[in-house]
Design an enzyme around this catalytic site. Structure first.
Site, PDB file in Angstrom:
ATOM      1  N   ASP A  43       0.866  -1.170   0.000  1.00 10.18           N
ATOM      2  CA  ASP A  43       0.000   0.000   0.000  1.00 10.18           C
ATOM      3  C   ASP A  43       0.908   1.227   0.000  1.00 10.18           C
ATOM      4  O   ASP A  43       1.793   1.344   0.845  1.00 10.18           O
ATOM      5  CB  ASP A  43      -0.851  -0.045   1.283  1.00 10.18           C
ATOM      6  N   ASP A 136      -3.152   2.591  -5.829  1.00 12.75           N
ATOM      7  CA  ASP A 136      -1.975   2.616  -4.953  1.00 12.75           C
ATOM      8  C   ASP A 136      -1.869   1.392  -4.041  1.00 12.75           C
ATOM      9  O   ASP A 136      -1.213   1.432  -3.015  1.00 12.75           O
ATOM     10  CB  ASP A 136      -1.979   3.900  -4.111  1.00 12.75           C
ATOM     11  N   GLU A 137      -2.541   0.321  -4.403  1.00 14.68           N
ATOM     12  CA  GLU A 137      -2.549  -0.879  -3.557  1.00 14.68           C
ATOM     13  C   GLU A 137      -2.465  -2.105  -4.437  1.00 14.68           C
ATOM     14  O   GLU A 137      -3.088  -2.118  -5.507  1.00 14.68           O
ATOM     15  CB  GLU A 137      -3.916  -1.002  -2.865  1.00 14.68           C
TER      16      GLU A 137
END
Lengths: 419, 375
Positions: A43, A136-137
Site C-alpha cells: 500500500d 496505490d494498492e
C-alpha cells in the site's frame, strides 16, 4: 528466530537476533515464519499527497491535502494533515475546518497514474502474480520465487520498498502473511513506511480480540447485524463451526467465520476483473428538483457509455448513486432487460429510479454505474419488444465517430444542450 | 346498517373481492372491504388503487341500509371458519361505531375506518362496450399471459395488449403479450361494439383476477373501457382496472413473414422429449438444441458438470423437408407454447439465429414468436 534488517538487508536464522543491526538500524524484522511467508499486501502511503510532496519538497513539513475545490472531497491527506484529523473521503470544507493551514492541491490524476505505473513495474519484477486492488494498492504472491531471487520473499520485499523510495520517490507499507486477508490486515498495522508480519501460528489469537469491523467487507450494516446477534469480536465469530455460521448468517456465514479465524484461500489473481464501471459528479450547488437533476444524470450517462465502450463492456444493470446534502448515500439498482452501451437506454433505466428519490431532498452528487457488466458484443442487439435497438446503437456509434473526428461539440443529443 | 346473509353466499363474494387486497399495505383503508347495503342489495368492494372489485351479493335481507368498511382479511378468515349453513348478521350503528357480526352463538366486533376515505375507482365514463363469451375470453388470456413480462424497466410490457385490428381483411379483436424473448398473438372475430376501441394494455394482476372470475362462468362477459380504464362484468362481479399508461411496441414488425423451413411435429412426442433432454441442464435457462434434417429431429442438451442428453424423433412424428439447421431455445419457453397446442405443433424457421414462428396446426388464430438462444 529468523531476522531481517530492512535497511542493510542483512538477515539470519540465529535466535534471538540482534537488538539493532550491525548497520545500527533499528528497523529489524523478527518473526518465526519470516522466511516462509509469501503473500504480501503493498500500500503506498498517502499516495497522491506523497507524489505532490516529492515534486514540491518545500511542502515536506506542511499539511498537504489533495482534493477538489470547496465542494469536493479529500482524495488523499499527508501524514502531517492526518495528525490534525483529516482523512480520505472527508468533505473538503470539513478538512479545512480541522486544518485551516492545509495546502490544498487539485488532483493531477495523470501524474499519479504515471507514478503508480512505475510502482507496478517494480512489483512485476518480483513476481507475475501481482493483483492491483486500486491505483496505490496491490497484492503480490511471491510463492516459488525464492530460488529466482536467491532470497526469501521478506528480503525481496524489503529491497522493493527501498527501490520504490529511490526510483519513484514515495514510501510504501507492506504486510506479509500466509494469505490475502492477513496480508491486508498486516499492511494496516504498520504505517507509514511499515513492514508488518502475521504468521499462521498467531493469526487466530491476534484476531480474536479485534472488532468484527476489522474484516474487509464487514461494513456498518453487517456490523450492526452481527452485534444484534451478540458478535462484536472476531474471536466470537471464529468459534462458530460452518454449519452454525450458515444457520445464523446465511450462505456467507461459513466464509465469515473462516475469515475471523484468519483463513482465506482466495488466490492472488493478476489483472483484477472489472466488476463495475461508473461515472459521477458533484454539483456546484445542491440540486433537488427532477428537471435540474436530469441534466447531470444525462451527462453522466454519456460519460458512462464512453467508458464502457473504451473498456469493451456493456451494462446489464444500472446503479444510480445519489449523495444528499447531509452526505447520506443512496444507491438504487435496476437490472436491464438486455445489455446496453447507449446513453439513452442507461438514462431511461435510471430516470425512474431518480424520480422516486427526487422528493425535494437536496443532493450534492449524482452518479451512474454499470453493474453487472456484460461483454460489449452482447449490447443493444434488440429483442421482440425492441427491434429498433441495433439502429439506435448504429446512430450512437456514428455520432461518436463524428465527435472523435471533428470535436466534442460537433453533434450531440438535444437533451445535452444546456440553457 | 343491519343485514342478514347466508354464510355460503357471503363467503363466495368475500373470496372474490379479498383477492384484490394487497397483503402488505401502507394505506390502512386499502386493507378494508367496503360493505354497502341498500334496499334489497348488498355490494362488497375492495381495491388496491389499481384494481377495484365490486360484487353484488344476492339474497340478502337488508333491515337497515348503511355503509361501512372492515378489515377484509379478518372478515374473510372469520366467515371461512363459520360452520356451513350458518346465517350471519351484520350490525353497524353508522359513523365509526364497530361492526358487529353475529352467527349463532359466535359474535365479534370489528373496528371500521371512515367510508369517506375509501377510494373510488369506478367513476368516469367508459364509452366503449362489447361482450365476449367467457370461453373466448379465457382463450385470449390463456394463450397470451405466459408471455407477459415482469421486468420493471419496460413497464408497458407488463400486461396484455388488447386492440381492434384487421387480419387479412377480417376485423379481429387481438391480444398480444411479449417479454422480448417470446411473443404471443391471439385473435377472435371482432365483437360488435369493439370497432372503435382504443388499444389498451391490461396489467398482469388484472389479467390474473379476470382469469379466476372467467373460470366460474359460461356466460357472456361484458367489457367496457376508455383510454385509461377497463371494466369486466362477469356475473355478479365488476372488475374495474386502470390500464398501463404506455405505448405497446409495434409487434407486427418482429413477426417474421418469410420463414420457409417448416417443421411439423407431434406435440406430445416433442414436449416429452424436450422435458427429458432439458433435465440434464444445470443452467437456469435450460437450453435445448434442435438439429433438423429431412424428417428427422435430434433434441440435445449438455451441461458442463452433469453430462449430456439427446433424443431422436423420426418420420413417425416429424415432418421436415427443408435444408438442415441447428437452433437452440429455452426449454421452458418451448413448453409454455406446446402446453397450449393440442396435437400438431408447427415451427417456421429462417435460420439458427432468427426469430422462429410457432403455431398450433389446428388453431391458426394463435401465433407465437420465439427468439433462439445460442447453444
Amino acid at each position: 528466530m529468523p531476522w531481517l534488517c530492512r535497511d542493510c538487508l542483512r538477515m539470519g536464522e540465529e535466535s534471538p537476533g540482534p537488538a539493532a543491526c550491525a548497520c545500527l538500524s533499528r528497523r529489524v524484522l523478527r518473526h518465526a515464519e519470516l522466511f516462509a511467508l509469501t503473500v504480501a499486501h503493498v500500500d503506498c502511503d498517502a499516495f497522491f499527497a506523497s507524489v505532490e510532496k516529492r515534486d514540491r519538497p518545500e511542502l515536506l513539513t506542511r499539511p498537504v491535502v489533495v482534493g477538489g475545490g470547496r465542494r469536493g472531497v479529500v482524495a488523499a491527506a499527508c501524514y502531517v494533515a492526518r495528525t490534525r484529523g483529516v482523512r480520505s473521503a472527508m468533505p473538503m470544507f470539513k478538512a479545512l475546518r480541522l486544518c485551516p493551514d492545509a495546502v490544498v492541491i487539485r488532483p493531477d490524476m495523470a501524474k499519479y497514474a504515471a507514478a503508480a505505473r512505475q510502482v507496478r513495474g517494480l512489483m512485476e519484477r518480483l513476481t507475475p502474480l501481482v493483483q492491483p486492488l486500486s491505483i496505490d494498492e496491490a497484492l503480490l504472491d511471491l510463492g516459488g520465487t525464492a530460488a529466482l531471487h536467491r532470497a526469501p520473499p521478506a528480503a525481496v520485499l524489503a529491497r522493493f520498498a527501498q527501490e520504490v523510495e529511490r526510483e519513484v520517490g514515495v514510501t510504501v507499507s507492506i504486510g506479509l502473511a500466509p494469505n490475502r486477508l492477513l496480508a491486508k490486515i498486516a499492511a494496516e498495522r504498520d504505517k507509514p513506511r511499515g513492514f508488518a508480519v502475521i504468521g499462521r501460528a498467531e493469526a487466530a489469537s491476534l484476531l480474536a480480540g479485534e472488532p468484527v469491523t476489522l474484516l474487509p467487507g464487514v461494513g456498518p450494516a453487517l456490523a450492526r447485524k452481527l452485534e444484534a446477534a451478540g458478535f462484536t469480536r472476531l474471536g466470537q465469530l471464529a468459534a462458530l463451526d460452518a454449519r452454525e455460521a450458515a444457520r445464523r448468517f446465511g450462505e456467507d456465514g461459513p466464509v465469515l467465520a473462516a475469515r475471523a479465524r484468519g483463513e482465506d484461500d482466495r488466490p492472488v489473481t493478476p489483472a483484477r476483473e472489472t466488476r463495475s464501471i461508473s461515472a459521477e459528479t458533484t454539483f456546484e450547488a445542491d440540486l433537488s428538483d427532477m428537471a435540474a437533476l436530469e441534466a447531470p444524470l444525462w451527462r453522466m450517462c454519456e460519460k458512462l457509455s464512453r467508458r464502457l465502450a473504451e473498456k469493451g463492456f456493456a451494462a446489464a444493470g444500472v446503479v444510480l448513486k445519489l449523495k444528499t446534502a447531509g452526505f447520506a448515500l443512496r444507491t438504487r439498482h435496476v437490472r436491464l432487460p438486455s445489455p446496453t452501451l447507449l446513453p439513452e437506454t442507461l438514462f431511461e433505466a435510471a430516470r425512474p429510479l431518480l424520480a422516486k428519490e427526487a422528493d425535494g431532498t437536496r443532493f450534492r452528487l449524482i452518479g451512474i454505474g454499470a453493474q453487472p457488466l456484460a461483454p460489449a458484443a452482447e449490447a443493444d442487439r434488440g429483442d421482440l419488444a425492441d427491434s429498433e435497438a441495433p439502429r439506435r446503437a448504429a446512430r450512437w456509434r456514428a455520432m461518436e465517430a463524428l465527435r472523435a473526428r471533428f470535436g466534442e461539440g460537433v453533434v450531440m443529443r438535444g437533451r445535452g444542450l444546456r440553457e | 346498517m343491519r343485514i342478514t346473509v347466508e354464510r355460503a353466499i357471503l363467503f363466495r363474494a368475500l373470496a372474490h373481492v379479498q383477492s384484490v387486497v394487497e397483503r402488505r399495505n401502507t394505506i390502512p383503508i386499502l386493507a378494508n372491504v367496503l360493505i354497502a347495503a341498500q334496499e334489497g342489495a348488498l355490494h362488497l368492494t375492495a381495491t388496491d388503487m389499481e384494481i377495484a372489485m365490486v360484487e353484488e351479493v344476492p339474497g340478502v335481507r337488508v333491515d337497515r341500509p348503511g355503509r361501512c368498511t372492515a378489515p377484509a382479511a379478518t372478515l374473510y378468515e372469520i366467515v371461512r371458519k363459520l360452520p356451513e349453513g350458518a346465517t350471519i348478521q351484520f350490525d353497524q350503528a353508522g359513523g365509526d361505531a364497530p361492526l358487529a357480526l353475529r352467527a349463532g352463538r359466535f359474535q365479534t366486533s370489528l373496528a371500521v375506518l371512515p367510508v369517506e376515505d375509501f377510494p373510488s375507482m369506478t367513476e368516469g365514463k367508459l364509452p366503449h362496450r362489447f361482450s365476449l363469451p367467457a370461453a373466448q375470453l379465457r382463450d385470449l388470456v390463456d394463450r397470451t399471459r405466459f408471455a407477459i413480462s415482469t421486468e420493471e424497466t419496460r413497464y408497458y410490457l407488463n400486461g396484455i395488449y388488447l386492440h381492434a385490428t384487421e387480419s387479412e381483411g377480417t376485423p379481429v379483436l387481438r391480444a398480444v403479450a411479449t417479454d422480448g424473448h417470446r411473443l404471443a398473438r391471439v385473435e377472435q372475430p371482432l365483437p360488435e361494439g369493439a370497432a372503435g376501441m382504443p388499444g389498451v394494455i391490461i396489467p398482469r394482476k388484472t389479467v390474473n383476477e379476470l382469469r379466476k372470475l372467467a373460470e366460474e362462468t359460461q356466460d357472456e362477459v361484458t367489457i367496457r373501457l376508455s383510454d385509461t380504464k377497463i371494466r369486466f362484468e362477469v356475473g355478479t362481479v365488476q372488475l374495474t382496472s386502470k390500464l398501463i399508461d404506455g405505448t405497446f411496441p409495434e409487434y407486427e414488425r418482429v413477426i417474421p413473414r418469410g420463414n420457409d423451413k417448416v417443421l411439423r411435429v407431434s406435440k406430445k412426442a416433442f414436449a416429452d422429449a424436450v422435458g427429458r433432454v432439458a433435465a440434464i441442464s444445470s443452467e437456469r435457462s435450460r437450453p435445448v438444441k434442435l438439429s433438423l434434417d429431412r424428417n428427422h429431429l435430434l433434441l440435445s442438451a449438455a451441461s458442463p458438470d452433469q453430462g449430456q442428453a439427446q433424443e431422436e424423433l423420426d418420420q413417425e412424428v416429424v415432418q421436415y423437408e427443408a435444408s438442415p439447421i441447428e437452433i437452440g431455445f429455452q426449454a421452458r419457453y418451448l413448453n409454455d407454447i406446446t402446453d397450449l397446442v393440442e396435437e400438431q405443433v408447427e415451427f417456421r424457421f429462417a435460420d439458427g439465429s432468427a426469430p422462429t414462428v410457432v403455431t398450433d396446426v389446428a388453431k391458426p388464430e394463435a401465433l407465437y414468436v420465439l427468439m433462439p438462444m445460442r447453444v
